[in-house]
Design a protein around this motif. Structure first.
Motif, PDB file in Angstrom:
ATOM      1  N   ALA A 104      43.177 -49.967  24.858  1.00 49.39           N
ATOM      2  CA  ALA A 104      43.073 -49.037  25.989  1.00 49.39           C
ATOM      3  C   ALA A 104      43.118 -49.795  27.314  1.00 49.39           C
ATOM      4  CB  ALA A 104      41.777 -48.229  25.883  1.00 49.39           C
ATOM      5  N   ALA A 105      42.433 -50.945  27.365  1.00 47.02           N
ATOM      6  CA  ALA A 105      42.423 -51.730  28.603  1.00 47.02           C
ATOM      7  C   ALA A 105      43.821 -52.252  28.930  1.00 47.02           C
ATOM      8  CB  ALA A 105      41.437 -52.888  28.477  1.00 47.02           C
ATOM      9  N   LEU A 106      44.493 -52.837  27.945  1.00 46.35           N
ATOM     10  CA  LEU A 106      45.808 -53.430  28.198  1.00 46.35           C
ATOM     11  C   LEU A 106      46.871 -52.372  28.448  1.00 46.35           C
ATOM     12  CD1 LEU A 106      45.827 -56.346  25.602  1.00 46.35           C
ATOM     13  CD2 LEU A 106      45.484 -56.492  28.074  1.00 46.35           C
ATOM     14  N   VAL A 165      46.136 -52.700  13.435  1.00 43.81           N
ATOM     15  CA  VAL A 165      46.752 -53.945  13.901  1.00 43.81           C
ATOM     16  C   VAL A 165      47.231 -53.740  15.336  1.00 43.81           C
ATOM     17  CG1 VAL A 165      48.525 -55.693  13.498  1.00 43.81           C
ATOM     18  CG2 VAL A 165      47.511 -54.470  11.554  1.00 43.81           C
ATOM     19  N   LEU A 166      46.733 -54.568  16.236  1.00 43.35           N
ATOM     20  CA  LEU A 166      47.172 -54.579  17.631  1.00 43.35           C
ATOM     21  C   LEU A 166      48.086 -55.781  17.824  1.00 43.35           C
ATOM     22  CD1 LEU A 166      47.043 -53.744  20.664  1.00 43.35           C
ATOM     23  CD2 LEU A 166      44.974 -55.158  20.833  1.00 43.35           C
ATOM     24  N   VAL A 167      49.292 -55.547  18.310  1.00 39.92           N
ATOM     25  CA  VAL A 167      50.245 -56.632  18.548  1.00 39.92           C
ATOM     26  C   VAL A 167      50.481 -56.734  20.051  1.00 39.92           C
ATOM     27  CG1 VAL A 167      52.487 -57.623  17.945  1.00 39.92           C
ATOM     28  CG2 VAL A 167      51.345 -56.056  16.349  1.00 39.92           C
ATOM     29  N   ASP A 205      42.041 -61.516  25.757  1.00 39.12           N
ATOM     30  CA  ASP A 205      40.816 -60.897  25.220  1.00 39.12           C
ATOM     31  C   ASP A 205      40.145 -59.944  26.206  1.00 39.12           C
ATOM     32  OD1 ASP A 205      41.314 -62.265  22.934  1.00 39.12           O
ATOM     33  OD2 ASP A 205      39.675 -63.690  23.108  1.00 39.12           O
ATOM     34  N   TRP A 206      40.746 -58.773  26.336  1.00 35.68           N
ATOM     35  CA  TRP A 206      40.293 -57.784  27.308  1.00 35.68           C
ATOM     36  C   TRP A 206      39.437 -56.683  26.676  1.00 35.68           C
ATOM     37  CZ3 TRP A 206      41.741 -57.436  32.637  1.00 35.68           C
ATOM     38  CH2 TRP A 206      42.568 -58.490  33.086  1.00 35.68           C
ATOM     39  N   GLU A 207      38.869 -56.917  25.496  1.00 31.05           N
ATOM     40  CA  GLU A 207      38.155 -55.828  24.812  1.00 31.05           C
ATOM     41  C   GLU A 207      36.871 -55.411  25.507  1.00 31.05           C
ATOM     42  OE1 GLU A 207      37.171 -59.589  22.317  1.00 31.05           O
ATOM     43  OE2 GLU A 207      38.862 -58.792  23.470  1.00 31.05           O
TER      44      GLU A 207
END
Length: 408
Positions: A177-179, A206-208, A308-310
């Motif tokens: 969501a952030a990216l 899976v997030l790519v 790493d924007w989680e």
């Protein structure tokens, strides 16, 4: 467990080996197969066979690395001290084609039919994935597997994060969501990864994202203040009474949602004390990355590459990223009271000189930041059950600052 030691006389399966085999079973599911052993059985003739060095060891596995020297790109030294030197040495050994030739147990993989393995999934997103480097991370429940995807010419073509458990899935959804909102868009000299795909695969998310690497970029232990300030202002910074900020509202809601009553009670008391003491202090709101530390960034000239924007939030206080960066650099030296005090002095000076905050404003930022990161620690680990208490920068420091006078 499907994956078995097929080599005669192989060592018993310990926790580290189970960690490796569990990851392999996820990435190369049946009818593929994977096993640990020191040599390749003579019966293996499949052209798809591959072997991975378990780094640093099967007892303490952190990475699974193919033999190609170019895979060293994924073994980046990002921290200072012994850990940084260890990664530098491992990367050098891989680059010199030594690491894969050292004696030891390897992970052996037969991926199975075309389309069944993780490389096939990633190839459908980024194209031409020949092999991967896998970061296992610490053996915690709900952890995320991180994979560097390499093309056949060993160019990094993407990073994939695979969730294993509900907590990891929630964290990954937050990063997606952030990216997806392009948080670094329009900020000079700051680059975030691009989302290339978000998929559901074999009961895992899976997030790519783009690999975000540069041949000239390297580690930096200096906080990039101009970019931190620009990110803080990117969502429209305002000056508000602390009690009226979206930050306080968010923390209030997140504390209510905790499952641990013990942690809920002390965090609730900490927030109420903060609002009682400093609620009428005018603070500057702003966004923050949430985990802006030296090992999540790489610097190429004036440009910062940031991963790493989680933990990104638009509702924070200006200065959070700066004090967090300084805290993590200090934590590398220890978590005792002396180190905490060194951070407090350094962070207070940064908020005063760099951010131009008055004493009460600085104390409000420091106490708010400590509640934020302690709440995060509790939320991240509440699904584990019996998790150890946070060492340093914890409840004791929150309570110590609650009775400390503002600095001049």
């Amino acid at each position: 467990m499907r994956a078995k030691n097929r080599e005669p006389g192989a060592l018993p399966i310990g926790p580290g080996a189970k960690n490796v085999l569990s990851a392999a079973e996820t990435l190369w599911p049946a009818p593929g197969s994977s096993w640990l052993g020191r040599r390749v059985p003579g019966s293996v003739t499949d052209a798809g066979y591959r072997a991975y060095t378990v780094v640093p060891s099967v007892q303490r596995p952190r990475f699974l690395v193919p033999r190609a020297p170019e895979a060293a790109a994924a073994l980046r030294p990002t921290q200072k001290g012994v850990k940084g030197l260890r990664m530098l040495a491992l990367g050098s050994l891989q680059r010199w084609s030594v690491l894969g030739r050292l004696p030891g147990t390897r992970l052996h993989v037969l991926p199975g039919p075309a389309g069944a393995g993780i490389e096939d999934l990633l190839s459908a997103v980024v194209g031409d994935v020949a092999d991967v480097v896998i970061r296992l991370g610490r053996p915690r429940p709900n952890r995320t597997l991180v994979l560097w995807a390499f093309a056949s010419d060993w160019t990094p073509v993407g990073i994939a994060k695979l969730s294993r458990g509900d907590a990891a899935k929630e964290s990954m959804e937050a990063e997606y969501a952030a990216l997806a909102g392009s948080p670094a868009s329009g900020i000079r000299d700051l680059v975030a990864p691009r989302v290339l795909g978000y998929l559901r695969w074999n009961d895992n998310d899976v997030l790519v994202i783009s690999a975000l690497v540069s041949a000239d970029a390297g580690p930096s232990h200096v906080p990039p203040v101009p970019q931190m300030k620009a990110l803080a202002a990117s969502t429209g910074a305002e000056e508000k009474l602390l009690r009226d900020t979206p930050f306080v509202t968010r923390l209030d809601e997140q504390i209510d949602a905790l499952t641990s009553v013990t942690d809920q009670v002390w965090l609730r008391a900490g927030l109420e004390r903060l609002v009682h003491d400093l609620g009428d202090t005018v603070v500057r709101t702003g966004a923050w990355h949430g985990d802006w530390v030296s090992w999540n960034q790489s610097v190429d000239g004036d440009t910062v590459l940031l991963w790493d924007w989680e933990h990104y939030h638009a509702s924070a206080l200006a200065g959070f990223d700066h004090v967090h960066f300084l805290a993590q650099e200090q934590r590398a030296h220890g978590t005792d009271v002396r180190t905490e005090d060194a951070w407090l002095s350094e962070a207070d000076a940064a908020l005063a000189g760099t951010w131009g905050l008055a004493p009460d404003q600085r104390l409000a930022v420091l106490r708010s930041y400590l509640l934020e990161v302690n709440l995060r620690f509790v939320r991240d680990r509440q699904a584990e059950g019996g998790a150890i208490a946070r060492a340093g920068w914890a409840r004791s420091l929150v309570e110590r600052l609650a009775v400390a006078p503002a600095r001049a």
